[in-house]
Design an enzyme around this catalytic site. Structure first.
Site, PDB file in Angstrom:
ATOM      1  N   MET A  80       0.845  -1.195   0.000  1.00 36.67           N
ATOM      2  CA  MET A  80       0.000   0.000   0.000  1.00 36.67           C
ATOM      3  C   MET A  80       0.879   1.243   0.000  1.00 36.67           C
ATOM      4  SD  MET A  80      -3.107  -0.994   2.619  1.00 36.67           S
ATOM      5  CE  MET A  80      -2.091  -1.905   3.817  1.00 36.67           C
ATOM      6  N   VAL A  81       0.723   2.070  -1.021  1.00 37.89           N
ATOM      7  CA  VAL A  81       1.527   3.283  -1.177  1.00 37.89           C
ATOM      8  C   VAL A  81       1.285   4.226  -0.001  1.00 37.89           C
ATOM      9  CG1 VAL A  81       1.906   5.327  -2.605  1.00 37.89           C
ATOM     10  CG2 VAL A  81       1.582   3.097  -3.679  1.00 37.89           C
ATOM     11  N   GLU A 104       5.048   0.069  -2.892  1.00 37.60           N
ATOM     12  CA  GLU A 104       5.737   0.025  -4.173  1.00 37.60           C
ATOM     13  C   GLU A 104       6.835   1.091  -4.234  1.00 37.60           C
ATOM     14  OE1 GLU A 104       4.702   0.592  -8.939  1.00 37.60           O
ATOM     15  OE2 GLU A 104       3.498   1.568  -7.405  1.00 37.60           O
ATOM     16  N   GLN A 149       8.377  -4.638  -2.994  1.00 39.27           N
ATOM     17  CA  GLN A 149       7.624  -4.515  -4.234  1.00 39.27           C
ATOM     18  C   GLN A 149       8.158  -3.359  -5.072  1.00 39.27           C
ATOM     19  OE1 GLN A 149       3.626  -2.973  -5.057  1.00 39.27           O
ATOM     20  NE2 GLN A 149       3.042  -5.064  -5.605  1.00 39.27           N
ATOM     21  N   CYS A 178      -1.133  -1.775 -10.294  1.00 35.35           N
ATOM     22  CA  CYS A 178      -1.462  -0.416  -9.860  1.00 35.35           C
ATOM     23  C   CYS A 178      -2.140   0.357 -10.995  1.00 35.35           C
ATOM     24  CB  CYS A 178      -0.208   0.329  -9.417  1.00 35.35           C
ATOM     25  SG  CYS A 178      -0.553   2.016  -8.858  1.00 35.35           S
ATOM     26  N   LYS A 217       2.190  -9.244  -8.773  1.00 31.79           N
ATOM     27  CA  LYS A 217       0.800  -9.004  -8.373  1.00 31.79           C
ATOM     28  C   LYS A 217       0.075  -8.365  -9.554  1.00 31.79           C
ATOM     29  CE  LYS A 217      -1.988  -7.015  -4.632  1.00 31.79           C
ATOM     30  NZ  LYS A 217      -2.772  -5.923  -5.249  1.00 31.79           N
ATOM     31  N   GLY A 277      -8.791  -9.067  -2.102  1.00 29.37           N
ATOM     32  CA  GLY A 277     -10.007  -8.329  -2.405  1.00 29.37           C
ATOM     33  C   GLY A 277     -11.132  -8.604  -1.432  1.00 29.37           C
ATOM     34  N   ALA A 300      -5.621  -5.598   2.277  1.00 34.54           N
ATOM     35  CA  ALA A 300      -5.113  -4.232   2.179  1.00 34.54           C
ATOM     36  C   ALA A 300      -5.869  -3.320   3.145  1.00 34.54           C
ATOM     37  CB  ALA A 300      -5.224  -3.735   0.740  1.00 34.54           C
ATOM     38  N   ARG A 301      -7.022  -2.779   2.694  1.00 30.53           N
ATOM     39  CA  ARG A 301      -7.729  -1.793   3.518  1.00 30.53           C
ATOM     40  C   ARG A 301      -8.121  -2.338   4.885  1.00 30.53           C
ATOM     41  NH1 ARG A 301     -12.666  -0.320   0.075  1.00 30.53           N
ATOM     42  NH2 ARG A 301     -12.291  -2.421  -0.760  1.00 30.53           N
TER      43      ARG A 301
END
Length: 371
Positions: A80-81, A104, A149, A178, A217, A277, A300-301
Site C-alpha cells: 500500500m503506497v 511500491e 515490491q 497499480c 501481483k 479483495g 489491504a484496507r
C-alpha cells in the site's frame, strides 16, 4: 508472530516527548548520525557492529542471497503506497501476518539510493544519494517475511534494483496491478498487463540472475479467459507465486471483488495463488480461501484500518492499534507524512477528521505532535 515491542521503551519515548517537546522529527526520515545519547543507546540494540557504514551495490549477478519463502496457508499484508512502511509491517506481523509487502518503490528512484546501516535505531536504510531521504527502511526482525515490491517497466533496471536489496528481504515482487496514473504513464503497474512479452522479459531476467524468490501481483483483465492466459504465461517464467487482486483496472474499491474470476486462475495454475479483495474481518480469510481455492490470502484496507485483523483471537479496539502504530512510528523514526496519512485513514474509517483528534493529526508537523 513477532513479539510485542517492549512497551517500556516506547512509553519512555512517548512520555519524554510529551513532557519536553523533544525534537524527534520525521520529515523525511533520516539515517541519523547524531541523536541524544540515551535515545541512541536505547534504540541501537538491534544494530550489528559488523554492519557499520555505507554499502553500495556492485551491480553484478547476485547468487549470495538465497531465500526460501512459503506461500501456502499464509495471511499477507498487501502493498500500500504511503502506508506499507516499516511500522505498519511490524504491527501487522505482531498481530499475526505471515508475509508483509512494502509499499511500491519505483526502480528509477531506488537506483539513486545507497544502502546504509542505521545504528541508532537498528535498521537498514536505502537513502537517496545526496540527501537524507529514506526511500526504503527495513530491519532484521522482518527479514524472513518482508517483500520488496517494485514498480518497473524495464528488465535490466529491475534487476539492478533487485540486486541492491535482495540480501535484506525475503522476496521481490513486481507490481503489475497499480491503476494510478503515475504508474500507467511510466509503463508500470497495470500498464504491464497488456505487455506479456515485457512481463516475460522482466520476470525471467530476475529469475535467471537471483536466488531470491520472485513474484508479481496483477489485476483482472476485461475478460476472465484473458486473465487466465496471462497467469499461465506468468507461471512459465518460474515465479514462486502470483497475487491476484480481484478487480479490473476500471473498478473502484467500492465495486465487489470478483472472487469467481480468481478461482478461474487458481484452477489453471500449479503455483500458489494469493487472493486479494474484500477481506475486512478475520473470518474473511477463510471465506475467500474456500471461494477461490487460493493458497493464501492478502488484505489491504482491512489491515490499514485495523492491523489486528490478522489476529485469530479477534480484533482489538482500533484506538489500541492506533497507539501501537504511533509507538512503532516513533521507535523506527517513520516519515511523518506517511504516519499522518495512515492515521488519517484509520480515523476516517472509525471516526471523523473534523473531530478534535482528526484536526490535531492534520495540524501535526512532527512525530512529537502526533504523540
Amino acid at each position: 508472530m513477532l513479539p510485542f515491542v517492549p512497551r517500556a521503551r516506547a512509553d519512555f519515548l512517548l512520555s519524554g516527548i510529551l513532557a519536553s517537546g523533544s525534537s524527534v522529527r520525521s520529515a523525511p526520515p533520516r539515517a541519523r548520525r547524531h541523536q541524544p545519547a540515551a535515545t541512541a543507546r536505547s534504540l541501537a540494540s538491534h544494530a550489528s557492529s559488523k554492519d557499520v557504514g555505507t554499502v553500495v551495490t556492485s551491480g553484478r549477478k547476485n547468487r549470495s542471497c538465497p531465500r526460501n519463502m512459503e506461500y501456502e496457508n499464509k495471511h499477507v499484508l498487501a502493498p500500500m503506497v504511503r502506508v506499507g512502511t516499516l511500522p505498519l509491517r511490524l504491527l501487522a506481523a505482531q498481530y499475526g501476518a505471515d508475509i508483509t509487502y512494502g509499499e511500491e518503490i519505483i526502480d528509477h528512484k531506488f537506483l539513486k539510493c545507497e544502502r546504509r546501516i542505521n545504528e541508532h535505531i537498528g535498521s537498514t536504510d536505502f537513502v537517496e544519494k545526496g540527501t537524507e531521504n529514506v526511500v526504503f527502511r527495513t530491519c532484521k526482525q522482518e527479514q524472513d517475511r518482508v517483500v520488496f515490491q517494485m514498480g518497473t517497466s524495464d528488465a535490466v533496471r529491475a534487476l539492478r534494483a533487485a540486486e541492491m536489496v535482495c540480501k535484506d528481504v525475503a522476496a521481490v515482487d513486481i507490481n503489475m496491478g497499480c491503476p494510478k496514473s503515475f504508474s500507467l504513464s511510466g509503463g508500470m503497474g497495470a500498464a504491464l498487463l497488456n505487455k506479456p512479452e515485457l512481463i516475460h522479459d522482466i520476470l525471467t531476467t530476475l529469475k535467471r540472475n537471483m536466488d531470491t524468490p520472485v513474484t508479481c501481483k496483477i489485476r483482472l483483465l476485461k475478460h476472465s479467459p484473458d486473465t487466465v492466459e496471462l497467469a499461465r504465461r506468468i507461471e512459465k517464467t518460474g515465479v514462486s507465486a502470483l497475487a491476484v487482486h480481484g478487480r479490473r483496472v476500471s473498478d473502484r474499491p467500492r465495486d465487489p471483488a470478483k472472487w469467481d474470476e480468481i478461482a478461474d486462475i487458481v484452477a489453471a495454475l500449479s503455483i500458489p495463488v494469493i487472493a486479494n479483495g474484500d477481506v475486512f474481518e478475520y473470518d474473511d480469510f477463510q471465506h475467500i480461501k474456500v471461494a477461490t481455492g487460493a493458497s493464501s490470502v492478502m488484505v489491504a484496507r482491512g489491515a490499514l484500518w485495523n492491523a489486528s485483523i490478522f489476529s485469530p483471537e479477534g480484533k482489538v479496539p482500533w484506538e489500541d492499534v492506533k497507539r501501537e502504530y504511533i509507538r512503532k512510528s516513533i521507535l523506527w523514526d517513520n516519515d511523518v507524512k506517511s504516519t499522518k496519512h495512515t492515521l488519517k485513514e484509520m480515523i476516517m474509517h472509525y471516526s471523523c477528521l473534523e473531530l478534535p483528534e482528526g484536526k490535531a493529526v492534520i495540524k501535526s508537523d512532527t512525530l512529537a505532535d502526533l504523540a
